[in-house]
Design an enzyme around this catalytic site. Structure first.
Site, mmCIF file in Angstrom:
data_model
loop_
_atom_site.group_PDB
_atom_site.id
_atom_site.type_symbol
_atom_site.label_atom_id
_atom_site.label_comp_id
_atom_site.label_asym_id
_atom_site.label_seq_id
_atom_site.Cartn_x
_atom_site.Cartn_y
_atom_site.Cartn_z
ATOM 1 C CG HIS A 188 -0.368 -2.383 -1.489
ATOM 2 N ND1 HIS A 188 0.028 -1.464 -0.557
ATOM 3 C CD2 HIS A 188 0.097 -1.924 -2.682
ATOM 4 C CE1 HIS A 188 0.674 -0.470 -1.158
ATOM 5 N NE2 HIS A 188 0.737 -0.736 -2.451
ATOM 6 C CB SER B 291 26.064 8.188 2.430
ATOM 7 O OG SER B 291 25.536 8.215 1.113
ATOM 8 C CB SER C 58 16.910 1.721 -2.267
ATOM 9 O OG SER C 58 15.874 2.665 -2.068
ATOM 10 C CD GLU D 38 11.176 1.273 5.526
ATOM 11 O OE1 GLU D 38 11.160 2.408 5.080
ATOM 12 O OE2 GLU D 38 12.093 0.452 5.277
ATOM 13 C CG ASP E 36 9.781 -4.185 0.419
ATOM 14 O OD1 ASP E 36 9.098 -4.970 -0.259
ATOM 15 O OD2 ASP E 36 9.556 -2.964 0.510
HETATM 16 C C1 GLA Z 1 6.262 -1.577 -0.141
HETATM 17 C C2 GLA Z 1 6.285 -2.165 1.274
HETATM 18 C C3 GLA Z 1 5.986 -3.663 1.259
HETATM 19 C C4 GLA Z 1 4.734 -3.981 0.456
HETATM 20 C C5 GLA Z 1 4.767 -3.268 -0.897
HETATM 21 C C6 GLA Z 1 3.481 -3.428 -1.651
HETATM 22 O O1 GLA Z 1 7.322 -2.088 -0.894
HETATM 23 O O2 GLA Z 1 7.529 -1.946 1.886
HETATM 24 O O3 GLA Z 1 5.875 -4.137 2.578
HETATM 25 O O4 GLA Z 1 3.582 -3.661 1.185
HETATM 26 O O5 GLA Z 1 5.036 -1.888 -0.765
HETATM 27 O O6 GLA Z 1 3.250 -4.755 -1.960
#
Ligand code: GLA
Length: 382
Positions: A33, A66, A124, A157, A169
């Protein structure tokens, strides 16, 4: 992953011409976070991902199958064509976000499958976005740089899946490198690869196999708390661009202006920044005791200050402590999913056995166990 199964399905639905792409999920050693607060993260790509066979179809439609959901979705590429299936919205969103940036992929057929456990905090969804944005960039020769590929996934997202996530991610999925973690400064997007091979230790994920409801709205709420705290600090301290730039002293100055909840969220974020830096120093010295200590610190912060843990995760963290595991903490966004554990090789078997047994007794099922293998990022496979 059985690539031939994906290819065979593609051939039976759409014909023989195809290319195969993949992009992985990720782990994160520490720095949770922190990405949307302009702090550091320390992720690596893993050996589990999404795999897609794909080929242009000379129409303005996308036809997607899928394998995991055994479902088809067919949709156009304009805003009003958004598909209903949640899984298809990731693909649609990637295409829309590319268009918004004036890149024009055309219609295509695709069959895809994945082996990143869903909802386990291994990203994922970023793997899915990254597979398609990487593939379309390659197929249509669009010349989009890797940072922008990651941002397209992140915007997908935000705008099509309802999570106001940071960049970690998608960054990890696109930039991953075998055997290396990456320390990314999310304010500047500068990063370094760190070889990661802790001799005498294993890194293992224990998956609670629970995903609590409302995880995405709770995530967005955490982000709002951080932004609010930061705004209050900025009134007197214009130099503070992100919450991660602030110190605990600055936070104390505005403590009475914000809610207790927002204060606790901000306290966690500022503490987490220091923990990541400590871990970087410790890794350079091979000091895994300090690495592990900071991981426990992160778990405490995520559980008691940021409040994104849950009973199952706290329970696994306690067991790790009891078993003498070097470091353990909730990984990813929280509200379920995995703990990441740094464990001495000689303790590994005993730890896994104890965790399975005690967890099963309390929650009625065993956690799943994944040994972490740090792998390459998005790529085409032959
Ligand atoms: C999710 C979000 C990331 C990050 C994490 C926590 O995976 O997609 O951007 O904020 O939570 O570190």
């Amino acid at each position: 992953m059985d690539i031939n199964q994906i290819k065979d399905k593609f051939k039976s639905l759409f014909g023989n011409e195809l290319r195969v792409y993949t992009s992985p999920g990720r782990v994160n050693l520490i720095g949770e976070h922190t990405d949307y607060n302009g702090g550091y993260v320390f992720p690596g790509a893993i050996d589990k991902g999404i795999y897609a066979a794909i080929n242009p179809n000379r129409t303005d439609k996308i036809r997607a199958y899928s394998i995991d959901y055994q479902a088809t979705s067919e949709f156009g590429m304009r805003e009003e064509d958004a598909p209903k299936e949640p899984w298809a919205r990731y693909i649609f969103g990637v295409v829309r976000e590319m268009q918004k940036r004036c890149f024009q992929p055309k219609g295509f057929d695709t069959v895809f499958a994945g082996d990143v456990p869903l909802g386990a905090g291994m990203s994922s969804s970023a793997a899915l976005e990254s597979t398609f944005v990487f593939a379309l960039n390659d197929i249509y020769n669009l010349g989009i740089d890797k940072f922008e590929l990651a941002r397209i996934g992140q915007s997908t997202e935000h705008n099509y899946c309802g999570v106001k996530c940071g960049i970690m991610d998608q960054f990890a999925s696109i930039f991953g490198k075998k055997g290396h973690l990456m320390r990314l400064n999310c304010a500047t997007m500068e990063f370094e690869y760190f070889p990661f091979d802790p001799k005498g230790y294993k890194v293992v994920l224990l998956d609670t196999v629970v995903k609590h409801e409302l995880a995405s709205s709770a995530y967005n709420k955490r982000r709002e708390s951080c932004e609010n705290a930061c705004k209050h600090i900025q009134v007197k301290h214009k130099e503070i661009k992100y919450l991660s730039d602030a110190t605990l002293n600055l936070l104390e100055e505005i403590k009475n202006e914000i809610s207790h909840e927002d204060y606790m969220r901000a306290k966690y974020v500022i503490g987490e920044k220091q923990r990541v830096l400590d871990v970087c120093d410790a890794l350079e010295k091979g000091d895994y005791e300090t690495v592990g200590d900071r991981m426990y610190g992160t778990h405490f912060g995520m559980s008691k200050e940021y409040e994104v843990s849950c009973d199952e995760l706290d329970f696994l963290n306690d067991i790790a402590k009891e078993c003498g595991v070097t470091g353990s903490r909730v990984m990813g966004g929280g509200f379920g999913g995995c703990t990441i554990n740094l464990v001495k090789e000689e303790l590994y078997d005993k730890f896994i056995e104890t965790a399975k047994e005690k967890f099963n007794k309390k929650f009625g099922h065993e956690p799943k166990v994944y040994d972490v293998v740090i792998s390459d990022g998005a790529r085409r496979i032959e």
